[in-house]
Design an enzyme around this catalytic site. Structure first.
Site, PDB file in Angstrom:
ATOM      1  CE  LYS A  77       0.744   1.444   4.457  1.00 38.37           C
ATOM      2  NZ  LYS A  77       1.674   2.534   4.724  1.00 38.37           N
ATOM      3  CG  ASP A 122      -1.030  -0.183   7.796  1.00 39.95           C
ATOM      4  OD1 ASP A 122      -1.795   0.757   8.033  1.00 39.95           O
ATOM      5  OD2 ASP A 122       0.208  -0.076   7.752  1.00 39.95           O
TER       6      ASP A 122
HETATM    7  O1  C5P Z   1      -0.668  -1.363  14.126  1.00 39.76           O
HETATM    8  P1  C5P Z   1       0.759  -1.693  13.907  1.00 39.76           P
HETATM    9  O2  C5P Z   1       1.218  -2.845  14.751  1.00 39.76           O
HETATM   10  O3  C5P Z   1       1.112  -1.879  12.473  1.00 39.76           O
HETATM   11  O4  C5P Z   1       1.577  -0.424  14.392  1.00 39.76           O
HETATM   12  C1  C5P Z   1       2.968  -0.426  14.546  1.00 39.76           C
HETATM   13  C2  C5P Z   1       3.380   0.734  15.431  1.00 39.76           C
HETATM   14  O5  C5P Z   1       3.080   1.980  14.793  1.00 39.76           O
HETATM   15  C3  C5P Z   1       2.631   0.800  16.750  1.00 39.76           C
HETATM   16  O6  C5P Z   1       3.274   0.055  17.738  1.00 39.76           O
HETATM   17  C4  C5P Z   1       2.670   2.278  17.072  1.00 39.76           C
HETATM   18  O7  C5P Z   1       3.899   2.645  17.617  1.00 39.76           O
HETATM   19  C5  C5P Z   1       2.588   2.938  15.714  1.00 39.76           C
HETATM   20  N1  C5P Z   1       1.220   3.328  15.315  1.00 39.76           N
HETATM   21  C6  C5P Z   1       0.605   4.384  15.968  1.00 39.76           C
HETATM   22  N2  C5P Z   1      -0.643   4.780  15.597  1.00 39.76           N
HETATM   23  C7  C5P Z   1      -1.289   4.155  14.578  1.00 39.76           C
HETATM   24  C8  C5P Z   1      -0.687   3.078  13.907  1.00 39.76           C
HETATM   25  C9  C5P Z   1       0.582   2.695  14.291  1.00 39.76           C
HETATM   26  O8  C5P Z   1       1.186   4.991  16.891  1.00 39.76           O
HETATM   27  N3  C5P Z   1      -2.519   4.573  14.245  1.00 39.76           N
END
Ligand code: C5P
Length: 314
Positions: free
Chosen positions: A12, A139
């Site tokens: 993406k 995502d």
């Molecule tokens: O959701 P995901 O595990 O992919 O996110 C990875 C990291 O990105 C999270 O641990 C966080 O630090 C950050 N993140 C965030 N806010 C979001 C998405 C991701 O702070 N909306």
């Protein structure tokens, strides 16, 4: 024994990424416009006694093959949700760079959900599959859905966006990945940014107008990615000087994305950028394309890319 299932999952790009305040759960409130592009990881899922994984291809050395692997985590979560034994061998072939801001790990999780769902015939409906996806990462629901979507919440709440054209992208991969958490931490330490709504990006997509989309591309995390990786500025500037309609760091970076008018323009820009040495690897991709989906293996055992649809320049 059921036949093996092969799934293709797309990368993406974020055409708009506005980062709101950090929530109580540590995630940030987002308003983002995702587009799935024709750069794919491929996963073949085979019936097995237990749950194992092998990883080859782009950045394979940096991808864990045990329980820390997002595809393995996805298979485990799906099995728990569907109340079936987690028995499969996952063979992942990566093309999407690791920690590149292109949601490669999320693509792999989505591929495992779709692949294991088909292999195990779980009977889960789409909302149930998306509910499992949400537990795996912000995502991952988009990686299942694909297309062009507005993402809210922490990025997991999706609504479709009308995109009236195929858009042509050039992607510049960096030498090393960037940690998403580190880029968000850098963002939190910096001055707050004014809130920019996604209206211009949505209007440009609706109109199918690449020049307007190029001008409207927006990413609140770009400032922090550039602070952590100042050399990316040179990559972005090089693409703009070579005539890109727009240039942006994708998601938390470090991949830089360039929008161009046509497939030949993408070929020309990719060749020029590669020649300038401002990126480790330069790839072309078109979007929107579908999310993770099963592809028919051809008689030779190779997935039939033409039949899978949503192709485009690789
Ligand atoms: O959701 P995901 O595990 O992919 O996110 C990875 C990291 O990105 C999270 O641990 C966080 O630090 C950050 N993140 C965030 N806010 C979001 C998405 C991701 O702070 N909306």
């Amino acid at each position: 024994m059921p036949d093996p299932v092969t799934v293709r999952a797309s990368a993406k790009v974020n055409l708009h990424l506005a980062v709101g305040p950090r929530r109580a759960d540590g995630y940030h409130r987002l308003t983002t416009v995702y587009q799935a592009v024709s750069l794919y990881d491929e996963l073949t899922v085979t019936a097995a006694r237990d749950l194992t994984a092998t990883v080859t291809g782009e950045g394979a050395g940096e991808v864990p093959s045990g329980t820390a692997n997002l595809a393995v985590a996805a298979a485990t979560a799906l099995a728990a949700s569907a109340r079936v034994p987690a028995q499969a061998h996952l063979e992942l072939v990566k093309t999407i760079p690791v920690a590149g801001g292109l949601a490669g790990g999320s693509a792999d999780a989505a591929a495992a959900l779709v692949g294991c769902d088909a292999l195990w015939r779980t009977g889960l409906d789409r909302p149930a599959l998306l509910a499992v996806a949400e537990t795996l990462g912000s995502d991952v629901p988009f990686a299942v859905a694909g297309g062009t979507m507005l993402g809210t919440g922490r990025g997991e709440r999706l609504s479709p966006v009308l995109a009236r054209a195929t858009f042509h992208w050039v992607l510049a991969f960096a030498d090393r990945g960037l940690s998403t958490a580190a880029v968000y931490a850098e963002h939190d330490a910096a001055d707050p940014l004014p809130e920019v709504p996604p209206d211009d990006v949505l209007a440009a997509l609706r109109a199918g107008d690449p020049a307007a989309l190029g001008a409207a591309l927006h990413n609140d995390l770009q400032r922090s990615a550039l602070r952590l990786r100042p050399a990316l500025r040179r990559t972005l500037d090089a693409g703009l000087e070579l005539g890109a309609l727009g240039a942006l760091v994708s998601g938390s970076g470090p991949t830089c994305i360039f929008l161009v008018r046509s497939s030949p323009a993408a070929l020309a820009l990719a060749a020029s950028l590669a020649g300038m040495g401002v990126a480790r690897t330069v790839r072309r991709a078109a979007g929107p394309v579908p999310g993770a989906r099963v592809v028919d293996p051809s008689p030779a055992g190779q997935p039939d890319r033409a039949a899978a649809g949503g192709g485009g320049p690789g």
